[in-house]
Write an enzyme that holds these catalytic residues in place. Structure first.
Site, PDB file in Angstrom:
ATOM      1  N   ARG A 216       4.601 -24.020 -15.178  1.00  0.00           N
ATOM      2  CA  ARG A 216       5.223 -24.956 -14.249  1.00  0.00           C
ATOM      3  C   ARG A 216       5.511 -26.308 -14.891  1.00  0.00           C
ATOM      4  NH1 ARG A 216       4.486 -23.084  -9.746  1.00  0.00           N
ATOM      5  NH2 ARG A 216       2.644 -22.111 -10.646  1.00  0.00           N
ATOM      6  N   THR A 217       4.502 -26.908 -15.481  1.00  0.00           N
ATOM      7  CA  THR A 217       4.679 -28.274 -15.982  1.00  0.00           C
ATOM      8  C   THR A 217       5.706 -28.308 -17.108  1.00  0.00           C
ATOM      9  OG1 THR A 217       2.384 -28.710 -15.409  1.00  0.00           O
ATOM     10  CG2 THR A 217       3.458 -30.295 -16.841  1.00  0.00           C
TER      11      THR A 217
ATOM     12  N   LYS B 169      -2.070 -23.842 -38.661  1.00  0.00           N
ATOM     13  CA  LYS B 169      -2.308 -23.955 -40.118  1.00  0.00           C
ATOM     14  C   LYS B 169      -3.360 -25.013 -40.427  1.00  0.00           C
ATOM     15  CE  LYS B 169       2.586 -23.102 -41.099  1.00  0.00           C
ATOM     16  NZ  LYS B 169       3.815 -23.833 -41.500  1.00  0.00           N
TER      17      LYS B 169
ATOM     18  N   ARG C 263       0.754 -31.497 -23.647  1.00  0.00           N
ATOM     19  CA  ARG C 263      -0.444 -30.977 -22.973  1.00  0.00           C
ATOM     20  C   ARG C 263      -1.391 -30.502 -24.058  1.00  0.00           C
ATOM     21  NH1 ARG C 263      -0.798 -27.005 -17.927  1.00  0.00           N
ATOM     22  NH2 ARG C 263      -0.317 -29.013 -16.991  1.00  0.00           N
TER      23      ARG C 263
ATOM     24  N   HIS D 286      -3.905 -35.833 -15.376  1.00  0.00           N
ATOM     25  CA  HIS D 286      -2.616 -35.148 -15.279  1.00  0.00           C
ATOM     26  C   HIS D 286      -1.684 -36.074 -14.493  1.00  0.00           C
ATOM     27  CE1 HIS D 286       0.367 -32.184 -15.254  1.00  0.00           C
ATOM     28  NE2 HIS D 286      -0.249 -31.177 -14.664  1.00  0.00           N
TER      29      HIS D 286
END
Lengths: 306, 143
Positions: free
Chosen positions: A51-52, A80, A101, A129
């Site tokens: 969603r975000t 890596k 995120r 958030h």
């Protein structure tokens, strides 16, 4: 250069201006379809999200901009062994603004120390958030016509629920807001939030059932118990079905209650509630796209003005 | 017990009894090659008992560290056998690389290049919060 790491990075007036712009964009999206032509948004998602991430990408595309990025740490140089700071420095050379995120708390703040472009926190672990909070504020304001003078119930995982932490921080700044915190003892809000509320003399109560407070609420903010926040699966299984909102529990609720949920939902809201006019969680999704459009444009405008 | 006066150096006085070793460790005094005297449980009119540390050289003492450990400590600067300055401490507004974040979810646990930064949030209770994740630490003196 301004970033959005924590919702309180913005003043109440700045938030209102972003919400106003979001409302304008909902009313006339065509007027903004070329607003960011030639600009690039990087979406760096070190933790899965549908969603975000899509909401950010949709927002940027709706403004005429372009998008690049990755949707899991496995498909970035993190796999890596590259440090977050190096990744941010690199990507900020390729883009005009970054939405990130990360599962670690404080990662966007760390990234902002090295970035050459504005950083938007799209969720950092169980911490914050803020763009979900902008979405929540926009939804509440569109439903109620105000952001103060109301009783806000928060229900579910209040310990790891970053959307709850950010929303409490944001709504604490409005007059006449009272919080009712509904959770099992194991999932109460962290001590620092409790302390902040006490320090600012903001009224709040902690209760364990939603039934006992339902008639008082103007807003009910439901949250999911998030499996990914638990180190111990047994604790998750024990707590995951603590609260389920259904039409029976809503019988005593106000007729103008607004039911919000940051989504995704598992089973904490029965699908039988979806058609209740008080359920506004799918309006939230739509608002999320427009408020992110407003945020991206505002941060880039601020940067141009600086 | 007699410990000689120092000629030029620093005396850390009014350390709470039994906490001198914390100060010794946090200031890395074990890495000095000058004489350092640690006196424990010294009689004190004001405190009953206290610890004292004498450092026989004029080193740069990290006052932020001392303020965090115990703002009641007095720092006496001695030059040519004379007390030339008496510094009072307070809880610093910001601590950089003095304490580490204990939150296993904090970004500082995986990004080694990051400074460990804590900001003072509540002076009366000696509460600090990690700048990154908001995890709380309390001043050792106020526990």
């Amino acid at each position: 250069m301004r970033h959005l790491i924590d919702i309180t990075d913005f003043t109440v007036e700045e938030i209102e201006a972003i919400l106003d712009l979001g409302d304008e964009m909902i009313a006339d999206p065509a007027a903004y379809k070329e607003a960011l032509r030639g600009k690039i948004l990087a979406t760096l998602f070190f933790e899965p999200s549908t969603r975000t991430r899509l909401s950010f990408e949709s927002a940027m595309l709706s403004l005429g901009g372009s998008v690049l990025g990755f949707s899991s740490a496995d498909s970035s140089s993190t796999a890596k062994g590259e440090s977050l700071m190096d990744t941010i420095r690199t990507v900020s050379c390729y883009s005009d603004i970054i939405a990130m995120r990360h599962p670690k708390e404080g990662a966007p703040m760390a990234g902002s120390l090295k970035s050459y472009v504005p950083i938007i926190n799209a969720g950092d672990g169980g911490h914050n958030h803020p763009t979900q909070t902008l979405t929540d504020l926009m939804t509440i304001r569109r439903c109620k016509g105000r952001l103060g003078n109301m009783v806000v119930g928060m229900c579910g995982d209040l310990k790891f629920g970053r959307t709850v932490h950010s929303l409490i921080g944001a709504m604490s700044r409005y007059e006449g807001v009272e919080f009712v915190l509904i959770s099992p003892p194991e999932l109460k809000v962290p001590a620092y939030i409790n302390d902040e509320l006490k320090k600012k003399a903001i009224p709040f109560r902690e209760v364990e059932t939603m039934e006992e407070v339902m008639p008082e609420l103007d807003v009910l903010y439901m949250t999911r118990v998030q499996k990914e926040r638990f180190f111990n699966e047994a604790d998750y299984i024990r707590l995951k079905d603590t609260y389920i909102l259904d039409p029976e529990k809503l019988r005593t609720a106000k007729t103008d209650l607004s039911i919000l949920h940051p989504l995704p939902r598992v089973n904490e809201i029965s699908t039988r509630v979806d058609d209740d006019p008080r359920a506004v969680y799918f309006d939230q999704v739509r608002n999320g796209r427009f408020v992110r459009m407003a945020l991206i444009k505002t941060l880039l405008d601020w940067r141009n003005e600086a | 017990m007699k410990v000689d006066s120092i000629h030029t150096g620093i005396v850390l006085d009014h350390i709470r009894a039994g906490r001198g070793m914390d100060v010794y460790r946090y200031l890395h005094l074990d890495e000095l090659d000058c004489p350092v005297a640690y006196m424990r449980n010294v009689r004190s009119e004001a405190m009953g008992r206290k610890d004292i540390i004498k450092i026989d050289a004029n080193i740069n003492v990290d006052l932020d560290v001392l303020g965090y450990l115990d703002p009641g400590i007095t720092v006496n600067i001695i030059v040519d056998g004379q007390l030339v300055e008496k510094k009072k401490l307070s809880l610093p507004e910001k601590l950089t690389n003095v304490i580490t974040c204990k939150n296993p979810r904090c970004i500082t646990t995986v990004e080694g290049a990051l400074d460990q930064v804590f900001l003072l949030k509540d002076r009366a209770r000696g509460v600090y919060r990690c700048m990154f994740c908001d995890a709380e630490r309390k001043s050792k003196a106020l526990r």
